[in-house]
Design a protein around this motif. Structure first.
Motif, PDB file in Angstrom:
ATOM      1  N   GLU A  93       0.814  -1.228   0.000  1.00 43.74           N
ATOM      2  CA  GLU A  93       0.000   0.000   0.000  1.00 43.74           C
ATOM      3  C   GLU A  93       0.840   1.268   0.000  1.00 43.74           C
ATOM      4  OE1 GLU A  93      -2.236  -0.317   3.584  1.00 43.74           O
ATOM      5  OE2 GLU A  93      -0.547   0.188   4.892  1.00 43.74           O
ATOM      6  N   ARG A  94       2.140   1.147   0.240  1.00 40.19           N
ATOM      7  CA  ARG A  94       2.953   2.363   0.331  1.00 40.19           C
ATOM      8  C   ARG A  94       3.480   2.771  -1.032  1.00 40.19           C
ATOM      9  NH1 ARG A  94       1.994   5.985   3.881  1.00 40.19           N
ATOM     10  NH2 ARG A  94       4.008   6.458   4.779  1.00 40.19           N
ATOM     11  N   GLY A 124       8.920   9.271   3.815  1.00 43.74           N
ATOM     12  CA  GLY A 124       8.235   9.046   5.084  1.00 43.74           C
ATOM     13  C   GLY A 124       6.749   9.093   4.805  1.00 43.74           C
ATOM     14  N   ASN A 125       6.086  10.146   5.258  1.00 45.01           N
ATOM     15  CA  ASN A 125       4.676  10.308   4.947  1.00 45.01           C
ATOM     16  C   ASN A 125       4.464  10.572   3.456  1.00 45.01           C
ATOM     17  OD1 ASN A 125       3.973   9.912   7.571  1.00 45.01           O
ATOM     18  ND2 ASN A 125       3.413  12.035   8.002  1.00 45.01           N
ATOM     19  N   PHE A 126       3.228  10.340   3.015  1.00 45.78           N
ATOM     20  CA  PHE A 126       2.815  10.730   1.657  1.00 45.78           C
ATOM     21  C   PHE A 126       2.138  12.083   1.770  1.00 45.78           C
ATOM     22  CE2 PHE A 126       2.405   6.571  -0.949  1.00 45.78           C
ATOM     23  CZ  PHE A 126       3.503   6.031  -0.327  1.00 45.78           C
ATOM     24  N   TRP A 172      -0.270  10.507   7.203  1.00 49.37           N
ATOM     25  CA  TRP A 172       0.336   9.207   6.904  1.00 49.37           C
ATOM     26  C   TRP A 172       0.325   8.927   5.405  1.00 49.37           C
ATOM     27  CZ3 TRP A 172       3.411   5.484   8.160  1.00 49.37           C
ATOM     28  CH2 TRP A 172       3.267   4.193   7.604  1.00 49.37           C
ATOM     29  N   GLN A 173      -0.833   9.085   4.775  1.00 44.19           N
ATOM     30  CA  GLN A 173      -0.887   8.826   3.335  1.00 44.19           C
ATOM     31  C   GLN A 173      -1.925   9.715   2.658  1.00 44.19           C
ATOM     32  OE1 GLN A 173       0.064   4.944   2.226  1.00 44.19           O
ATOM     33  NE2 GLN A 173      -0.750   5.050   0.153  1.00 44.19           N
ATOM     34  N   MET A 216       6.573  11.287  -1.637  1.00 47.06           N
ATOM     35  CA  MET A 216       6.728  10.151  -0.733  1.00 47.06           C
ATOM     36  C   MET A 216       8.110  10.194  -0.101  1.00 47.06           C
ATOM     37  SD  MET A 216       4.999   7.346  -3.267  1.00 47.06           S
ATOM     38  CE  MET A 216       5.742   8.090  -4.709  1.00 47.06           C
ATOM     39  N   ALA A 237       5.193  11.592  -7.334  1.00 48.00           N
ATOM     40  CA  ALA A 237       4.254  10.850  -8.170  1.00 48.00           C
ATOM     41  C   ALA A 237       3.007  11.673  -8.448  1.00 48.00           C
ATOM     42  CB  ALA A 237       3.867   9.540  -7.476  1.00 48.00           C
ATOM     43  N   GLY A 257      -5.439   6.580   6.595  1.00 50.25           N
ATOM     44  CA  GLY A 257      -4.674   6.551   7.834  1.00 50.25           C
ATOM     45  C   GLY A 257      -3.868   5.273   7.958  1.00 50.25           C
ATOM     46  N   ARG A 258      -2.850   5.279   8.789  1.00 51.08           N
ATOM     47  CA  ARG A 258      -2.033   4.085   8.984  1.00 51.08           C
ATOM     48  C   ARG A 258      -2.883   2.974   9.599  1.00 51.08           C
ATOM     49  NH1 ARG A 258       4.150   3.566  11.018  1.00 51.08           N
ATOM     50  NH2 ARG A 258       4.349   1.415  10.325  1.00 51.08           N
ATOM     51  N   THR A 265       1.796   4.859  -4.882  1.00 52.89           N
ATOM     52  CA  THR A 265       0.635   5.481  -5.501  1.00 52.89           C
ATOM     53  C   THR A 265      -0.062   4.489  -6.429  1.00 52.89           C
ATOM     54  OG1 THR A 265       2.259   6.501  -6.965  1.00 52.89           O
ATOM     55  CG2 THR A 265       1.291   7.883  -5.270  1.00 52.89           C
ATOM     56  N   TYR A 317       1.167   3.866 -10.250  1.00 59.14           N
ATOM     57  CA  TYR A 317       2.504   3.272 -10.283  1.00 59.14           C
ATOM     58  C   TYR A 317       2.466   1.830  -9.807  1.00 59.14           C
ATOM     59  CZ  TYR A 317       7.516   2.651  -9.596  1.00 59.14           C
ATOM     60  OH  TYR A 317       8.806   2.188  -9.668  1.00 59.14           O
ATOM     61  N   SER A 361      -0.498  -2.234   8.417  1.00 67.19           N
ATOM     62  CA  SER A 361       0.307  -1.156   7.839  1.00 67.19           C
ATOM     63  C   SER A 361       1.676  -1.205   8.502  1.00 67.19           C
ATOM     64  CB  SER A 361      -0.362   0.205   8.072  1.00 67.19           C
ATOM     65  OG  SER A 361      -1.504   0.355   7.282  1.00 67.19           O
ATOM     66  N   ARG A 418      10.552  10.430  -3.286  1.00 67.78           N
ATOM     67  CA  ARG A 418       9.945  10.103  -4.575  1.00 67.78           C
ATOM     68  C   ARG A 418       8.763  11.033  -4.834  1.00 67.78           C
ATOM     69  NH1 ARG A 418       8.065   4.302  -4.011  1.00 67.78           N
ATOM     70  NH2 ARG A 418       7.952   4.837  -1.803  1.00 67.78           N
ATOM     71  N   THR A 463       2.144  14.030  -5.461  1.00 59.50           N
ATOM     72  CA  THR A 463       2.280  13.304  -4.211  1.00 59.50           C
ATOM     73  C   THR A 463       3.766  13.147  -3.945  1.00 59.50           C
ATOM     74  OG1 THR A 463       0.306  12.019  -4.761  1.00 59.50           O
ATOM     75  CG2 THR A 463       1.684  11.190  -2.958  1.00 59.50           C
ATOM     76  N   GLU A 493      -2.764  11.314  -1.080  1.00 53.68           N
ATOM     77  CA  GLU A 493      -2.392  10.809  -2.403  1.00 53.68           C
ATOM     78  C   GLU A 493      -3.249  11.414  -3.498  1.00 53.68           C
ATOM     79  OE1 GLU A 493      -2.455   6.527  -2.354  1.00 53.68           O
ATOM     80  OE2 GLU A 493      -2.321   6.367  -4.522  1.00 53.68           O
TER      81      GLU A 493
END
Lengths: 172, 469
Positions: free
Chosen positions: A108-109, B391-393, B412-413, B389, B373, B432-433, A111, A114, A155, B371, B387, B415
């Motif tokens: 899940e980590r 650590g956190n998104f 946490w994410q 990336m 994206a 969320g995580r 996008t 991709y 997670s 990264r 986005t 996107e």
């Protein structure tokens, strides 16, 4: 049997569409095939029974594993994955009429888009290795699920490691 | 929707031709009667000189401008297909207040906290009363049934301190489209006070999610920019992902596992029919429209290698724009259609690249750590959202040359940003995580006024269409 089930699913789809949308598509989607709704995990329902030789259940009991795992952002088949795919190739050699789908997955980590591409890469890496072991390319199809179908729900690193995978599903 | 092009008198239904002389003549001649005058096309500024009353878009979330939004009166309550005109006046007032509140620039005082105005007051506000409510600005208007089944919604903005009118607009709509008239009114006020382009009268396509994490049901759904008029389009039997409205809202390109494989379909909103974009047996994903709606960008994986292609929407021969061994994916046109920003891992990790629309002159623009994206070119052309990336998104923006990177969120994410039609607000989805659910969020370009957009079930992959005509 399967066609009956599909007909029922279609009927359900008609009802569901009628209930939820004024302008639902008149062209109803077909019921999802096996690639969509099954086989994401090990099927152990036949444990204790003797699986029909050449069936998916038989495949699951005979091969080392139905899946290989990948490192973060990688898609190369590592040594462990090679041993697994060798056992799958042996089984496929024993049942030369069987076809298989190789499902590629990502954790899940990443996008969404991709990860679909990454899942394609991983499924193809597994497929190419099986082909290098003599399995006919015509018998293998790949499909990427990106991050849509995790096998482990956490997670955390442990879950993500299980989700970066390519799973071989034989077609009964 | 039709904007009004002549004087419309709420009492008689009489139509008079306007004296096409501009603001002052309209004010002098037209307003003597209790008639509400509705102007179209003309964004009138009735008070030229002072123009002090503005909101600072670079300070969204401060909500410093108190604006009163009393219910819109009706000259005679009549029944329409969407309820009585009196009731519509209440609901339109609520939608206007809600829109302005969501923008983060205004602090609306809703109709429940103020008096009910009369039709006479619409063009002659009792300013001392509104000063007593600490309102700096005042929105008044009316709803009238036209007799032909349609309604006219008048919309006026006043500067309370100066006791002067700032703008007025009128809209003739089917009663069922009353929310659009409310959004258009809110847009007129937002634009007049912020100097920015409008964005409330627009729609969003997204993916509605339910079910367990390992096997989520994902349905294509659409809604107005405020979440109203929500409609599921697919029934969830096949996983649907990454929808994009065509610029004219008539079609939606999205990914579906309809036949078991990920493929891009174009769904016709009017007919409910859909078709494959390409007949290829390969996986196709990440659909994006060209600004003129004539082409689609898509990504296609062949033997594990993903490249970006362009194809006429009506079909034809796809043109391959990238050909490297890495993953080239996504892509977003500049507003003038001349360039495309996309994502590639050709240099190792995911980074952002820009190329000409024919695939030439590909160059990397992201050089920060981590990264990058899902790049999306702003409809204003000045920024690219992405986005990041590391650590956190996180959601961020940079200029098309890669300079001036700013991160707007930290969770946490977060996107897949897409832009509001005016390039001021960015929409994305947040997970969320350890969470199963994801939700749709919006944040101002400044990084302030971050808020969740309510959806009937969980939501992801939101994308905004342009402002409606």
């Amino acid at each position: 049997m399967k066609s009956i089930r599909n007909t029922l699913l279609m009927a359900t789809a008609v009802i569901a569409l009628g209930a939820c949308a004024k302008k639902a598509p008149p062209e109803l989607p077909p019921a999802p095939g096996p690639a969509v709704d099954n086989s994401m995990g090990q099927d152990n329902s036949n444990v204790g029974n003797v699986a029909v030789p050449g069936s998916q259940a038989d495949f699951l009991t005979k091969v080392r594993s139905d899946r290989i795992l990948f490192d973060l952002d990688r898609y190369n088949v590592d040594a462990d994955g090679q041993i697994t795919l060798q056992s799958q190739a042996q089984w496929l050699a024993q049942y030369p009429n069987k076809q298989a789908i190789i499902e590629g997955h990502a954790d899940e980590r990443g996008t969404r888009d991709y990860n679909l591409a990454l899942g394609e890469r991983r499924a193809n890496a597994a497929k190419n290795y099986l082909v290098s072991l003599g399995v006919s390319e015509q018998r293998l199809r790949v499909v990427s699920y990106g991050k849509e179908r995790p096998a482990a729900m956490g997670s955390d690193e442990g879950s993500w490691a299980q989700n970066r995978r390519a799973v071989t599903v034989t077609i009964d | 929707m039709r904007t009004v092009t002549s004087f419309l008198f709420p009492f008689s239904g009489e139509n008079r031709s306007p004296e096409r002389g501009g603001t002052s003549s309209l004010l002098d001649s037209g307003f003597r009667r209790k008639a509400a005058v509705v102007i179209a096309g003309l964004m009138m500024t009735a008070t030229p000189a002072h123009a002090q009353l503005t909101v600072d878009v670079d300070n969204a979330g401060s909500a410093d401008l108190i604006i009163a939004v009393p219910a819109l009166p009706t000259p005679r309550s009549e029944t329409t297909l969407a309820g009585t005109t009196e009731d519509l006046g209440n609901r339109i007032s609520d939608v206007i207040a809600s829109d302005l509140d969501r923008s983060g620039l205004f602090k609306p005082i809703g109709r429940s906290a103020v008096k009910q105005i009369t039709v006479d007051e619409v063009t002659a506000p009792t300013f001392p009363y509104w000063q007593g409510r600490s309102a700096a600005a005042l929105i008044q208007g009316f709803v009238r049934s036209n007799g032909d089944g349609k309604i006219t919604v008048g919309c006026y903005l006043y500067d309370v301190a100066l006791g002067s009118e700032l703008t007025r607009q009128g809209f003739v709509v089917e009663p069922a489209d009353w929310r659009r008239a409310a959004h258009k009114c809110a847009d007129a006020i937002y634009s007049r006070l912020s100097g920015e382009s409008p964005f409330f009268d627009s729609r969003i396509a997204y993916i509605a999610e339910t079910g367990p994490k390992g096997n989520r049901t994902k349905r294509l759904a659409i809604m107005d920019s405020d979440g109203a008029n929500h409609r599921f389009i697919t029934n969830g039997q096949s996983t649907a992902l990454t929808p994009r409205f065509s610029p004219d809202y008539k079609q939606i390109a999205y990914l579906s596992y309809l036949d078991g494989n990920p493929r891009i379909y174009v769904y016709d909103v009017g007919t409910g029919r859909q078709r494959l974009v390409t007949q290829s047996r390969n996986a196709t994903f990440a659909p994006r429209w060209s600004p003129d709606g004539r082409f689609l960008l898509y990504s296609m994986a062949i033997g594990g290698n993903t490249d970006i292609y362009k194809i006429p929407v009506e079909g034809g021969t796809p043109i391959r724009l990238t050909d490297g061994p890495g993953i080239d994916v996504g892509g977003s046109f500049s507003p003038d259609g001349s360039q495309i920003v996309f994502e590639s891992d050709r240099g190792g990790g995911q980074q952002l690249y820009v190329m000409n629309a024919d695939g030439s002159n590909q160059r990397r623009i992201s050089f920060g750590g981590g990264r990058y994206a899902t790049p999306e070119w702003s409809p204003r052309g000045d920024l690219i959202a992405f986005t990041k990336m590391q650590g956190n998104f996180r959601i961020g923006v940079m200029s098309p040359s890669g300079s001036g990177e700013r991160l707007l969120t930290n969770s946490w994410q977060d996107e897949a940003p897409t832009w509001a039609p005016n390039g001021r607000v960015i929409q994305f989805f947040r997970t969320g995580r350890g969470a199963v659910s994801s939700s749709v969020w919006q944040v101002d370009l400044t990084g302030s006024n971050e808020r969740r957009l309510a959806t009937p079930v969980d939501g992801s992959d939101p994308s905004w269409g342009p402002i409606l005509p």
